[in-house]
Motif scaffolding. Structure first.
Motif, PDB file in Angstrom:
ATOM      1  N   THR A 186       0.844  -1.189   0.000  1.00  0.00           N
ATOM      2  CA  THR A 186       0.000   0.000   0.000  1.00  0.00           C
ATOM      3  C   THR A 186       0.878   1.236   0.000  1.00  0.00           C
ATOM      4  N   ASN A 187       0.287   2.340  -0.323  1.00  0.00           N
ATOM      5  CA  ASN A 187       1.023   3.588  -0.207  1.00  0.00           C
ATOM      6  C   ASN A 187       0.229   4.589   0.629  1.00  0.00           C
ATOM      7  N   THR A 188      -0.599   4.073   1.537  1.00  0.00           N
ATOM      8  CA  THR A 188      -1.322   4.906   2.496  1.00  0.00           C
ATOM      9  C   THR A 188      -1.023   4.378   3.891  1.00  0.00           C
ATOM     10  N   ASN A 189      -1.481   5.085   4.909  1.00  0.00           N
ATOM     11  CA  ASN A 189      -1.218   4.611   6.267  1.00  0.00           C
ATOM     12  C   ASN A 189      -2.284   3.654   6.786  1.00  0.00           C
ATOM     13  N   ILE A 190      -3.364   3.445   6.036  1.00  0.00           N
ATOM     14  CA  ILE A 190      -4.393   2.478   6.412  1.00  0.00           C
ATOM     15  C   ILE A 190      -4.428   1.385   5.342  1.00  0.00           C
ATOM     16  N   VAL A 191      -4.269   0.132   5.785  1.00  0.00           N
ATOM     17  CA  VAL A 191      -4.287  -1.003   4.870  1.00  0.00           C
ATOM     18  C   VAL A 191      -5.587  -1.766   5.090  1.00  0.00           C
ATOM     19  N   ASP A 192      -6.324  -2.054   4.027  1.00  0.00           N
ATOM     20  CA  ASP A 192      -7.561  -2.824   4.120  1.00  0.00           C
ATOM     21  C   ASP A 192      -7.303  -4.264   3.725  1.00  0.00           C
ATOM     22  N   TYR A 193      -7.815  -5.176   4.545  1.00  0.00           N
ATOM     23  CA  TYR A 193      -7.723  -6.609   4.262  1.00  0.00           C
ATOM     24  C   TYR A 193      -9.135  -7.170   4.218  1.00  0.00           C
ATOM     25  N   THR A 194      -9.490  -7.815   3.115  1.00  0.00           N
ATOM     26  CA  THR A 194     -10.803  -8.423   2.974  1.00  0.00           C
ATOM     27  C   THR A 194     -10.637  -9.933   2.901  1.00  0.00           C
ATOM     28  N   LEU A 195     -11.287 -10.635   3.828  1.00  0.00           N
ATOM     29  CA  LEU A 195     -11.292 -12.089   3.815  1.00  0.00           C
ATOM     30  C   LEU A 195     -12.561 -12.542   3.113  1.00  0.00           C
ATOM     31  N   PHE A 196     -12.914 -13.794   3.255  1.00  0.00           N
ATOM     32  CA  PHE A 196     -14.118 -14.317   2.629  1.00  0.00           C
ATOM     33  C   PHE A 196     -15.344 -13.947   3.450  1.00  0.00           C
ATOM     34  N   ASN A 197     -16.524 -14.116   2.885  1.00  0.00           N
ATOM     35  CA  ASN A 197     -17.814 -13.829   3.515  1.00  0.00           C
ATOM     36  C   ASN A 197     -17.929 -12.386   3.994  1.00  0.00           C
ATOM     37  N   GLY A 198     -17.207 -11.482   3.359  1.00  0.00           N
ATOM     38  CA  GLY A 198     -17.337 -10.071   3.677  1.00  0.00           C
ATOM     39  C   GLY A 198     -16.620  -9.599   4.926  1.00  0.00           C
ATOM     40  N   ILE A 199     -15.791 -10.445   5.525  1.00  0.00           N
ATOM     41  CA  ILE A 199     -15.055 -10.050   6.730  1.00  0.00           C
ATOM     42  C   ILE A 199     -13.913  -9.137   6.301  1.00  0.00           C
ATOM     43  N   LYS A 200     -13.836  -7.965   6.958  1.00  0.00           N
ATOM     44  CA  LYS A 200     -12.826  -6.975   6.591  1.00  0.00           C
ATOM     45  C   LYS A 200     -12.125  -6.445   7.835  1.00  0.00           C
ATOM     46  N   PHE A 201     -10.832  -6.228   7.680  1.00  0.00           N
ATOM     47  CA  PHE A 201     -10.005  -5.607   8.703  1.00  0.00           C
ATOM     48  C   PHE A 201      -9.321  -4.404   8.096  1.00  0.00           C
ATOM     49  N   CYS A 202      -8.906  -3.479   8.941  1.00  0.00           N
ATOM     50  CA  CYS A 202      -8.001  -2.432   8.480  1.00  0.00           C
ATOM     51  C   CYS A 202      -6.870  -2.320   9.497  1.00  0.00           C
ATOM     52  N   LEU A 203      -5.700  -2.012   8.999  1.00  0.00           N
ATOM     53  CA  LEU A 203      -4.510  -1.867   9.824  1.00  0.00           C
ATOM     54  C   LEU A 203      -3.981  -0.450   9.660  1.00  0.00           C
ATOM     55  N   ASP A 204      -3.866   0.259  10.780  1.00  0.00           N
ATOM     56  CA  ASP A 204      -3.230   1.579  10.767  1.00  0.00           C
ATOM     57  C   ASP A 204      -1.739   1.334  10.936  1.00  0.00           C
ATOM     58  N   ILE A 205      -0.956   1.582   9.899  1.00  0.00           N
ATOM     59  CA  ILE A 205       0.468   1.243   9.955  1.00  0.00           C
ATOM     60  C   ILE A 205       1.254   2.202  10.839  1.00  0.00           C
ATOM     61  N   ASN A 206       0.660   3.316  11.225  1.00  0.00           N
ATOM     62  CA  ASN A 206       1.332   4.236  12.139  1.00  0.00           C
ATOM     63  C   ASN A 206       1.184   3.808  13.601  1.00  0.00           C
ATOM     64  N   THR A 207       0.036   3.223  13.946  1.00  0.00           N
ATOM     65  CA  THR A 207      -0.211   2.825  15.337  1.00  0.00           C
ATOM     66  C   THR A 207      -0.109   1.318  15.543  1.00  0.00           C
ATOM     67  N   ASN A 208      -0.061   0.545  14.451  1.00  0.00           N
ATOM     68  CA  ASN A 208       0.008  -0.918  14.507  1.00  0.00           C
ATOM     69  C   ASN A 208      -1.274  -1.533  15.071  1.00  0.00           C
ATOM     70  N   VAL A 209      -2.413  -0.859  14.886  1.00  0.00           N
ATOM     71  CA  VAL A 209      -3.695  -1.329  15.389  1.00  0.00           C
ATOM     72  C   VAL A 209      -4.493  -1.952  14.248  1.00  0.00           C
ATOM     73  N   LEU A 210      -4.940  -3.189  14.482  1.00  0.00           N
ATOM     74  CA  LEU A 210      -5.778  -3.931  13.535  1.00  0.00           C
ATOM     75  C   LEU A 210      -7.215  -3.834  14.031  1.00  0.00           C
ATOM     76  N   LYS A 211      -8.145  -3.486  13.146  1.00  0.00           N
ATOM     77  CA  LYS A 211      -9.539  -3.272  13.536  1.00  0.00           C
ATOM     78  C   LYS A 211     -10.472  -4.075  12.642  1.00  0.00           C
ATOM     79  N   LEU A 212     -11.465  -4.736  13.259  1.00  0.00           N
ATOM     80  CA  LEU A 212     -12.506  -5.428  12.500  1.00  0.00           C
ATOM     81  C   LEU A 212     -13.516  -4.385  12.034  1.00  0.00           C
ATOM     82  N   VAL A 213     -13.678  -4.253  10.716  1.00  0.00           N
ATOM     83  CA  VAL A 213     -14.584  -3.230  10.197  1.00  0.00           C
ATOM     84  C   VAL A 213     -15.845  -3.808   9.562  1.00  0.00           C
TER      85      VAL A 213
END
Length: 103
Positions: free
Chosen positions: A59-86
């Protein structure tokens, strides 16, 4: 072979119940966005199903989006190292843990 160890840390967990959308957890200090490809993540679901995945670091932003199957999505703030279920449309996500490679 008996000396091999797999170290793991829990990131997000809700006591065995589905994790509410919006819940977040900090990655351990040894896991950063720059070395995230060196670790495996165990994602557990209702019914005892688990998958090991590797999270990408392209990525070239500070928030990375990860999409798994069945619509499950996470985002990772690369500045704080926090992974969030969205998103978890079917309320089936139970936990995510991070593991190192066998040493």
């Amino acid at each position: 072979m008996e000396n091999l160890k797999r170290n793991g840390d829990q990131i997000i967990y809700n006591g065995g119940s589905p994790v509410p959308v919006g819940r977040s957890g900090k990655l351990p200090n040894y896991v950063t966005y720059n070395n995230i490809l060196n670790y495996y993540f165990k994602v557990r679901f209702i019914g005892g199903v688990s998958f090991y995945i590797v999270l990408d670091n392209s990525t070239n932003t500070n928030i990375v989006d990860y999409t798994l199957f069945n619509g499950i999505k996470f985002c990772l703030d690369i500045n704080t190292n926090v992974l969030k279920l969205v998103a978890d449309p079917q309320s089936q996500f139970i936990s995510i843990d991070v593991f190192n490679c066998l040493t």
